[in-house]
Scaffold this active site. Structure first.
Site, mmCIF file in Angstrom:
data_model
loop_
_atom_site.group_PDB
_atom_site.id
_atom_site.type_symbol
_atom_site.label_atom_id
_atom_site.label_comp_id
_atom_site.label_asym_id
_atom_site.label_seq_id
_atom_site.Cartn_x
_atom_site.Cartn_y
_atom_site.Cartn_z
ATOM 1 N N HIS A 405 0.687 -1.361 -0.031
ATOM 2 C CA HIS A 405 0.046 0.009 -0.004
ATOM 3 C C HIS A 405 0.923 1.453 0.021
ATOM 4 O O HIS A 405 0.368 2.286 -0.147
ATOM 5 C CB HIS A 405 -0.984 -0.084 1.103
ATOM 6 C CG HIS A 405 -2.137 0.556 0.942
ATOM 7 N ND1 HIS A 405 -2.483 1.504 -0.038
ATOM 8 C CD2 HIS A 405 -3.281 0.480 1.572
ATOM 9 C CE1 HIS A 405 -4.021 2.044 -0.121
ATOM 10 N NE2 HIS A 405 -4.436 1.307 0.976
ATOM 11 N N ASP A 409 -1.621 2.402 -4.970
ATOM 12 C CA ASP A 409 -2.863 2.713 -4.071
ATOM 13 C C ASP A 409 -4.118 1.486 -4.396
ATOM 14 O O ASP A 409 -4.022 0.979 -5.399
ATOM 15 C CB ASP A 409 -3.467 4.079 -4.876
ATOM 16 C CG ASP A 409 -2.619 5.190 -4.590
ATOM 17 O OD1 ASP A 409 -1.869 5.043 -3.694
ATOM 18 O OD2 ASP A 409 -2.403 5.941 -5.763
#
Length: 433
Positions: A405, A409
């Site tokens: 992450h 995204d």
């Protein structure tokens, strides 16, 4: 007394330390030149360390499971005993040569090698079994992978004619043994050590985690500690894909081999990567650098007896479905038989993992650091679904994937998996670049 110290060699660029996973000798053993002394592990690849001299083992540089630095002392060998034993051995050979004219025409290439330790070069089957004196304690010399395979096949290694250096049993020797009549029945092995009818209350067993198992533990721990995983699961209707695969196998299986689901999945991932280059990348979090790769080096997670390995299908954007299927099969066999080399187990840019029929409904695969994405395949099931307002039975399968992450995204990860789903549900797209 003359002692020769063998140090841990440099096994590759960037490798500073290795783990000692097996000794094939002990203090007091007599060894010959090129005899394998120990197995060490780095980057999931097991490397054999041979002896550069003949002599008697004086000391060992570490215990199994210990991590040794490159350049550290691995083993010390007393060469004086071997030198003293050489003259009578040479005299015996000279006498044999005088009695046998044919032997006199071919002098020994290694006059210091004892008669009890021949190293025949001929490959004529059936080769005579190497003497048990090659290692102290009559222990047959073989790699861990060969021993594991022999155990699975019910083969006693002392019954196998060895073709390796210093009487070492190789994988090809097991193959030759099977061709000459097969292994012994495995039944006696199963009853040789009967277990108690029930476990002893309160009994425990301590198992030292070494070798590949420790490497896996360290890598998984590091990945989960340093990478903020983001999981995304999507179901895919693979009814049409399975129909296509069945047709391709029906028509081309004899000429090109059968296709599994993996080459089709790899093709779908390869087609999606150019639109989402951030998933085919390495992230160096210490330097803060993301390296995106144009070539797709697909890691294919493979379960072996020794643990999880990830052989690499290089340049997956090239070749066709059948060439990928052949290479995947070769890499998987090499990994399971302990024949995979370091270059075949490193360098992947994105990983595909599948447990096949054991895949469950949903999983949360761990990212193969320094990669930033892994695509997981769950099992295929027939499920009732609604299509055009009617309930029908379709072949359904979930993709359970994880992303880093920090650099991928959530929206990009979801869009990437949706592109794969679209391709798999419309398999004609697999053949359009």
């Amino acid at each position: 007394m003359s002692k020769h110290v063998i140090k841990m060699p440099d096994l590759g660029e960037g490798i500073a330390e290795v783990e000692l996973v097996a000794w094939h000798v002990k203090v007091g053993d007599t060894v010959v030149e090129d005899q394998v002394l120990a197995d060490v592990m780095t980057d999931k690849a097991t490397v054999e360390i041979p002896s550069s001299v003949a002599g008697t083992v004086a000391s060992l540089g570490g215990e199994v499971g210990e991590v040794l630095a490159v350049g550290a002392e691995l083993i010390s060998i007393d060469t004086e005993t071997e030198a003293a034993a050489a003259p009578p051995a040479a005299a015996n050979r000279q006498s044999a040569a005088a009695a046998t004219p044919a032997a006199a025409a071919k002098p020994s290439a290694k006059p210091t090698t004892p008669d009890a330790l021949p190293t025949p070069k001929a490959a004529a089957p059936p080769a005579p079994r190497q003497p048990a004196a090659l290692t102290a304690g009559n222990r047959v010399t073989a790699s861990p992978a060969v021993r594991a395979r022999a155990w699975d096949l019910g083969i006693e290694l002392q019954d196998v004619a060895a073709s390796g250096t210093a009487g070492r049993v190789m994988q090809v020797d097991l193959d030759a043994y099977l061709e000459r009549g097969g292994p012994r029945t495995a039944a006696p092995r199963a009853t040789a050590a009967p277990r108690a009818a029930s476990p002893t209350p309160g009994a425990t067993q301590q198992i030292k985690i070494i070798g590949l198992r420790r490497r896996i533990a360290q890598k998984m721990q590091d990945s989960k500690r340093r990478i903020p995983h983001y999981a995304y699961v999507e179901e895919v209707d693979v009814t049409e894909l399975e129909a296509l695969r069945a047709q391709l196998n029906l028509r081309f299986a004899e000429q090109r081999g059968r296709l599994t689901l993996l080459p089709l999945l790899i093709r779908a991932i390869v087609l999606a990567v150019p639109e989402f280059p951030m998933v085919n990348a390495w992230f160096d979090d210490e330097a803060g650098v993301l390296t995106q790769h144009e070539s797709v080096h697909m890691g294919v997670a493979t379960q072996t007896e020794a643990g999880l390995m990830v052989p690499v299908l290089r340049d997956a954007q090239q070749g066709d479905l059948w060439s990928h299927a052949t290479e995947i099969g070769r890499l998987a066999d090499a990994a399971r038989n302990g024949k995979a080399v370091r270059d075949e187990l490193t360098g992947s840019t994105i990983t595909l993992t599948s447990l096949g029929k054991l895949g469950g409904i949903v999983s949360t695969p761990v990212i193969n650091s320094p990669e930033v994405a892994i695509v997981g395949v769950n099992k295929m099931l027939q499920r009732p679904v609604v299509r055009d307002g009617a309930i029908t039975v379709r072949q359904m399968m979930n993709l359970s994937s994880s992303f880093d992450h920090r650099v991928v995204d959530g929206a990009k990860a979801a869009a990437f998996i949706q592109r794969i789903r679209e391709t798999l549900e419309n398999p004609a797209l697999l053949f359009i670049d």
